[in-house]
Design a protein around this motif. Structure first.
Motif, PDB file in Angstrom:
ATOM      1  N   GLU A 127       0.848  -1.193   0.000  1.00 36.88           N
ATOM      2  CA  GLU A 127       0.000   0.000   0.000  1.00 36.88           C
ATOM      3  C   GLU A 127       0.883   1.241   0.000  1.00 36.88           C
ATOM      4  OE1 GLU A 127      -2.698   2.117  -0.616  1.00 36.88           O
ATOM      5  OE2 GLU A 127      -3.763   0.411   0.229  1.00 36.88           O
ATOM      6  N   THR A 128       0.616   2.171  -0.887  1.00 41.98           N
ATOM      7  CA  THR A 128       1.432   3.384  -0.968  1.00 41.98           C
ATOM      8  C   THR A 128       0.648   4.635  -0.596  1.00 41.98           C
ATOM      9  OG1 THR A 128       0.924   3.588  -3.326  1.00 41.98           O
ATOM     10  CG2 THR A 128       2.951   2.416  -2.733  1.00 41.98           C
ATOM     11  N   ARG A 129      -0.651   4.507  -0.375  1.00 44.22           N
ATOM     12  CA  ARG A 129      -1.467   5.655   0.013  1.00 44.22           C
ATOM     13  C   ARG A 129      -1.650   5.674   1.521  1.00 44.22           C
ATOM     14  NH1 ARG A 129      -6.535   3.835  -2.937  1.00 44.22           N
ATOM     15  NH2 ARG A 129      -5.646   1.934  -2.158  1.00 44.22           N
ATOM     16  N   SER A 133      -1.317  -2.168   8.737  1.00 51.16           N
ATOM     17  CA  SER A 133      -1.153  -3.035   7.573  1.00 51.16           C
ATOM     18  C   SER A 133      -0.283  -2.363   6.518  1.00 51.16           C
ATOM     19  CB  SER A 133      -2.518  -3.363   6.976  1.00 51.16           C
ATOM     20  OG  SER A 133      -2.375  -4.126   5.813  1.00 51.16           O
ATOM     21  N   ILE A 134       0.570  -3.130   5.873  1.00 52.31           N
ATOM     22  CA  ILE A 134       1.372  -2.591   4.772  1.00 52.31           C
ATOM     23  C   ILE A 134       0.802  -3.024   3.420  1.00 52.31           C
ATOM     24  CG2 ILE A 134       3.492  -2.406   6.103  1.00 52.31           C
ATOM     25  CD1 ILE A 134       4.440  -4.987   4.758  1.00 52.31           C
ATOM     26  N   PHE A 194      -8.114  -5.026   0.481  1.00 50.80           N
ATOM     27  CA  PHE A 194      -8.953  -5.631  -0.552  1.00 50.80           C
ATOM     28  C   PHE A 194      -8.133  -6.363  -1.613  1.00 50.80           C
ATOM     29  CE2 PHE A 194     -11.248  -1.994   1.198  1.00 50.80           C
ATOM     30  CZ  PHE A 194     -12.342  -2.650   1.703  1.00 50.80           C
ATOM     31  N   ALA A 195      -6.935  -6.764  -1.266  1.00 48.55           N
ATOM     32  CA  ALA A 195      -6.080  -7.485  -2.204  1.00 48.55           C
ATOM     33  C   ALA A 195      -6.699  -8.852  -2.526  1.00 48.55           C
ATOM     34  CB  ALA A 195      -4.687  -7.676  -1.610  1.00 48.55           C
TER      35      ALA A 195
END
Length: 62
Positions: A24-26, A39-40, A44-45
């Motif tokens: 996740e980058t946001r 969580s990194i 919803f992956a």
């Protein structure tokens, strides 16, 4: 009873190769490198966040 009627075995896997989703980058906190919930990975992956899961189940009828 035959052998096949007495004993059963099941083998399975989820995420067989143990791949992980894109990070996740946001909304990342610079101090922790993770989101507010820790969580990194995106919640919803389409694949699991914990890597691979394999199982072997056996049962016998007496």
């Amino acid at each position: 009873m035959t052998f096949q009627e007495r004993f059963r075995i099941a083998v399975g896997a989820q995420n067989l190769l143990g791949t992980f989703p894109a990070r996740e980058t946001r909304n990342i906190f610079p101090a922790t490198g993770g989101a507010a919930n820790g969580s990194i990975y995106n919640d919803f992956a389409p694949i699991g966040q914990l890597g691979g899961f394999w199982y072997l189940r056996g049962s016998a009828r007496f």
